[in-house]
Design a protein around this motif. Structure first.
Motif, PDB file in Angstrom:
ATOM      1  N   ARG A 178       0.836  -1.212   0.000  1.00 39.88           N
ATOM      2  CA  ARG A 178       0.000   0.000   0.000  1.00 39.88           C
ATOM      3  C   ARG A 178       0.865   1.254   0.000  1.00 39.88           C
ATOM      4  O   ARG A 178       0.631   2.183  -0.760  1.00 39.88           O
TER       5      ARG A 178
ATOM      6  N   HIS B 104       2.531   1.691  -3.310  1.00 38.87           N
ATOM      7  CA  HIS B 104       1.516   2.052  -4.310  1.00 38.87           C
ATOM      8  C   HIS B 104       1.150   3.527  -4.190  1.00 38.87           C
ATOM      9  O   HIS B 104       0.962   4.226  -5.191  1.00 38.87           O
TER      10      HIS B 104
ATOM     11  N   VAL C 180      -3.001  -3.370  -6.346  1.00 34.64           N
ATOM     12  CA  VAL C 180      -2.158  -3.023  -7.500  1.00 34.64           C
ATOM     13  C   VAL C 180      -2.769  -3.585  -8.781  1.00 34.64           C
ATOM     14  O   VAL C 180      -2.930  -4.804  -8.911  1.00 34.64           O
TER      15      VAL C 180
END
Ligand code: E4P
Length: 220
Positions: free
Chosen positions: A14, A17, A50
């Motif tokens: 996370r 990302h 993702v």
């Protein structure tokens, strides 16, 4: 150059990302075991975060077992890439899956002829492990260089994914050689945006700015 994160940890994925520059994820059986999570459930969670290619590795060592596992893994999400080892059975399974339109990442690649054969078998990615070769006093980067040259000589479309990256200099060298992708542990991704002169420079800019603001206040 594309950037993948090499982890099965959701917080790391996370955070990477959120940086807005992450193109994909690679996992392997060791990384999944470290998380203590259910394999398929974890892959599903990663694919929800993702949208790019997410590699999931089989643990079978025979063609039919690999295909059976791949069938289950590809049902999880459309961005799953099947990771197979660079062994003869893996090569055969790579051919079978590629002919079906399934993307394959051929892993544990340690010499250029493995990379040439998997390209002939239609692999989407080949993963030469740089750090593990360096760890035994070899030259991991030389393998990337040789694969780049061979792929360019013959126009193979398989992407070179520089794996087992240990530090930012590995990334610099792989990028200069022309590796298509690097898969990088979270710790190294964090190091990619770091330089002590950036930190000290910013500190000085802000101190000067605040001093100016204080001086203006004093004059008012
Ligand atoms: C690649 O897909 C592998 O998971 C990984 O890069 C291996 O790295 P390691 O040598 O640090 O375990």
């Amino acid at each position: 150059m594309q950037l993948y994160i090499d982890t099965a940890n959701l917080n790391e994925i996370r955070e990477a990302h959120d940086l807005g520059v992450l193109d994909g994820v690679t996992t392997n059986p060791s990384l999944i075991s470290k998380e203590g999570a259910d394999f398929h459930a974890r892959m599903e969670e990663i694919c929800r975060i993702v949208p790019g290619p997410v590699s999931a590795e089989v643990v079978s060592t025979d063609h039919d077992g690999m295909i059976a596992e791949a069938d289950q893994l590809t049902a999880i999400a459309s961005n799953i890439v099947i990771k197979l080892p660079c062994i003869p059975e893996g090569l055969k399974a790579c051919r079978t899956l590629s002919e079906r339109g399934v993307k394959v990442n051929m892993t544990l690649c340690f010499q250029p002829m493995q990379a040439m054969l998997v390209a002939k078998a239609g692999a989407f990615l080949v993963s030469p492990f740089i750090g593990r070769v360096d760890d035994i006093s070899g030259d991991g980067m030389e393998i990337i260089q040789q694969i780049r040259q061979i792929y360019d000589n013959y126009g193979y479309e398989t992407k070179i994914l520089a794996a087992s990256i240990r530090h930012p200099q590995h990334m610099v060298q792989a990028a200069l050689i022309g590796a298509d992708v690097a898969t990088v542990p979270f710790k190294v991704i964090q190091q990619l945006m770091k330089h002590p002169l950036t930190d000290s420079g910013l500190e000085k800019f802000l101190a000067d700015w605040n001093a100016r603001a204080d001086a203006q206040k004093a004059m008012a």
